[in-house]
Design a protein around this motif. Sequence first.
Motif, short mmCIF file in Angstrom:
data_model
loop_
_atom_site.label_atom_id
_atom_site.label_comp_id
_atom_site.label_asym_id
_atom_site.label_seq_id
_atom_site.Cartn_x
_atom_site.Cartn_y
_atom_site.Cartn_z
N HIS A 183 14.36 -20.23 -5.71
CA HIS A 183 13.80 -19.21 -6.59
C HIS A 183 14.54 -19.20 -7.93
O HIS A 183 13.91 -19.10 -9.00
N SER A 227 19.16 -18.77 5.29
CA SER A 227 17.88 -18.58 4.59
C SER A 227 18.06 -17.97 3.20
O SER A 227 17.44 -18.43 2.23
N LEU A 256 9.79 -20.62 4.84
CA LEU A 256 11.12 -20.97 4.35
C LEU A 256 12.13 -20.92 5.49
O LEU A 256 12.99 -21.80 5.62
N GLN A 257 12.02 -19.90 6.33
CA GLN A 257 12.93 -19.80 7.48
C GLN A 257 12.69 -20.94 8.46
O GLN A 257 13.64 -21.45 9.07
N TYR A 311 8.06 -25.11 -3.27
CA TYR A 311 8.34 -23.78 -3.83
C TYR A 311 8.43 -23.83 -5.36
O TYR A 311 7.71 -23.11 -6.06
N HIS A 327 7.73 -16.43 3.42
CA HIS A 327 9.15 -16.36 3.78
C HIS A 327 9.39 -16.95 5.17
O HIS A 327 10.43 -17.58 5.42
N TRP A 336 16.77 -19.69 -0.26
CA TRP A 336 15.80 -18.94 -1.07
C TRP A 336 16.34 -18.73 -2.48
O TRP A 336 15.62 -18.91 -3.48
#
Length: 206
Positions: A163, A155, A138-139, A99, A135, A159
């Motif tokens: 981020h 989550s 990521l989950q 990411y 997304h 995130w």
Amino acid sequence: MSVRRSEKATAPDLRQRILEASEQLLETEGLAALSMREVARRSGVTHQAPYHHFADRESILGELVTQGFVELARRLALANQRNAGEGRHAILMESGQAYVGFAIDRPGIFRIMFRPEICDPSRYPAAREAGDSAHGELQRMVCLLHGESEVAALSPIYWAQVHGLACLIVDGPAGQQWPSLRERRRFMRDSLSHFARYMLGEPLLA
């Protein structure tokens, strides 16, 4: 009117060249500098040529956002697949680097990907779908780390970490303190390692 030699390229080639010129503009001069005329100039084509592929400036931005989320989803999926059978620390580190590493590699696109006023999801469903896919990966990482029952609760925490770290490096004080790519990647790995140890209940390094 004669056609510039560079416009004799095939349509897909010219379209991609326009997108590459647009991304370069975003990285070097920012969003305000991106115009159809300037993109045409940097692509080496007439001022009207970009309109054969994109209706307007927002259409270019919408495609860049879509491509950005597709690439981010691909990186996250590869990270999950590569480390699904490894320890939890390795899973988190690989996914986090996927990411944040994307933001470091493509800062121009990263800056516009999460701004609906730039790319309206209702106008560009492909961008929304690609964002949902990223997304979802990521989950999936959170599920690998903590189990399905914790995905909804944890989550947002993961995130926010990746981020926020990406923003600090791309446009924040961390990027100013660590200007080279090598320094930024080292800072990224160190930060993610500390976060992983904390979230996974591992001993924190002194």
